[in-house]
Motif scaffolding. Structure first.
Motif, PDB file in Angstrom:
ATOM      1  N   THR A  29       0.333   3.925  -6.926  1.00 13.87           N
ATOM      2  CA  THR A  29       0.747   3.319  -5.855  1.00 13.87           C
ATOM      3  C   THR A  29      -0.263   3.236  -4.717  1.00 13.87           C
ATOM      4  OG1 THR A  29       1.855   5.221  -4.969  1.00 13.87           O
ATOM      5  CG2 THR A  29       3.263   3.897  -6.343  1.00 13.87           C
ATOM      6  N   THR A  30      -1.193   4.026  -4.700  1.00 16.24           N
ATOM      7  CA  THR A  30      -2.243   4.193  -3.582  1.00 16.24           C
ATOM      8  C   THR A  30      -3.523   4.517  -4.240  1.00 16.24           C
ATOM      9  OG1 THR A  30      -1.977   6.167  -2.940  1.00 16.24           O
ATOM     10  CG2 THR A  30      -0.505   4.780  -1.929  1.00 16.24           C
ATOM     11  N   ASP A  35      -1.280   9.947  -6.224  1.00 23.75           N
ATOM     12  CA  ASP A  35      -0.057   9.076  -6.356  1.00 23.75           C
ATOM     13  C   ASP A  35      -0.037   8.115  -7.500  1.00 23.75           C
ATOM     14  OD1 ASP A  35       0.573   9.747  -3.688  1.00 23.75           O
ATOM     15  OD2 ASP A  35      -0.516   8.031  -2.667  1.00 23.75           O
ATOM     16  N   ILE A  37       1.697   7.022 -10.846  1.00 21.77           N
ATOM     17  CA  ILE A  37       3.258   6.767 -11.288  1.00 21.77           C
ATOM     18  C   ILE A  37       3.171   6.932 -12.836  1.00 21.77           C
ATOM     19  CG2 ILE A  37       4.019   5.750  -9.108  1.00 21.77           C
ATOM     20  CD1 ILE A  37       3.577   2.819 -10.578  1.00 21.77           C
ATOM     21  N   GLU A  58       6.092  -3.858 -10.072  1.00 18.40           N
ATOM     22  CA  GLU A  58       5.971  -4.102  -8.669  1.00 18.40           C
ATOM     23  C   GLU A  58       5.286  -2.940  -7.668  1.00 18.40           C
ATOM     24  OE1 GLU A  58       9.347  -5.842  -6.891  1.00 18.40           O
ATOM     25  OE2 GLU A  58       9.543  -7.391  -8.344  1.00 18.40           O
ATOM     26  N   ASP A  59       5.777  -1.838  -8.407  1.00 19.96           N
ATOM     27  CA  ASP A  59       5.118  -0.523  -7.340  1.00 19.96           C
ATOM     28  C   ASP A  59       3.515  -0.248  -7.636  1.00 19.96           C
ATOM     29  OD1 ASP A  59       7.747  -0.039  -6.528  1.00 19.96           O
ATOM     30  OD2 ASP A  59       8.171   1.353  -7.810  1.00 19.96           O
ATOM     31  N   VAL A  60       3.160  -0.772  -8.692  1.00 15.93           N
ATOM     32  CA  VAL A  60       1.779  -0.488  -9.082  1.00 15.93           C
ATOM     33  C   VAL A  60       0.792  -1.354  -8.165  1.00 15.93           C
ATOM     34  CG1 VAL A  60      -0.078  -0.709 -10.854  1.00 15.93           C
ATOM     35  CG2 VAL A  60       2.203  -0.086 -11.403  1.00 15.93           C
ATOM     36  N   LYS A  61      -0.077  -0.833  -7.642  1.00 19.39           N
ATOM     37  CA  LYS A  61      -1.289  -1.404  -6.664  1.00 19.39           C
ATOM     38  C   LYS A  61      -2.678  -1.165  -7.070  1.00 19.39           C
ATOM     39  CE  LYS A  61       2.330  -2.814  -3.949  1.00 19.39           C
ATOM     40  NZ  LYS A  61       3.198  -3.867  -4.598  1.00 19.39           N
TER      41      LYS A  61
END
Length: 90
Positions: A29-30, A35, A37, A58-61
């Motif tokens: 996520t960051t 962080d 997931i 969508e949470d994957v950045k």
């Protein structure tokens, strides 16, 4: 075993940077180490990253990976990382 840098989650980065070989993939996520997931063993990192990208997570950045010489090596690394980051795995 080779560790990648943490990269922004984009199809372009996956296609240009992720290898076709086996290893351990991580979705984040960051860009902070804790962080994470998802930690997963992969027989083809690029193919599996693209599969997750196409699912629209969508949470994957960010994403990164460890390239390994074998699936057995990847399983060992996944176990160590899962314990270190307290991620439940099947």
């Amino acid at each position: 075993m080779e560790k990648s840098v943490i990269l922004p989650w984009s199809k372009e980065n996956i296609e240009e940077k992720a290898p076709d070989g086996c290893g351990v993939l991580m979705l984040r996520t960051t860009p902070v180490n804790g962080d994470i997931i998802l930690i997963e063993v992969s027989d083809n990192l690029k193919k599996d990253f693209l599969m997750f990208f196409d699912k629209g997570m969508e949470d994957v950045k960010y994403f990164d990976w460890y390239s390994t010489d074998s699936i057995d090596d990847a399983k060992v690394i996944k176990t160590e990382l899962s314990k270190r980051y307290h991620i439940d795995t099947p």
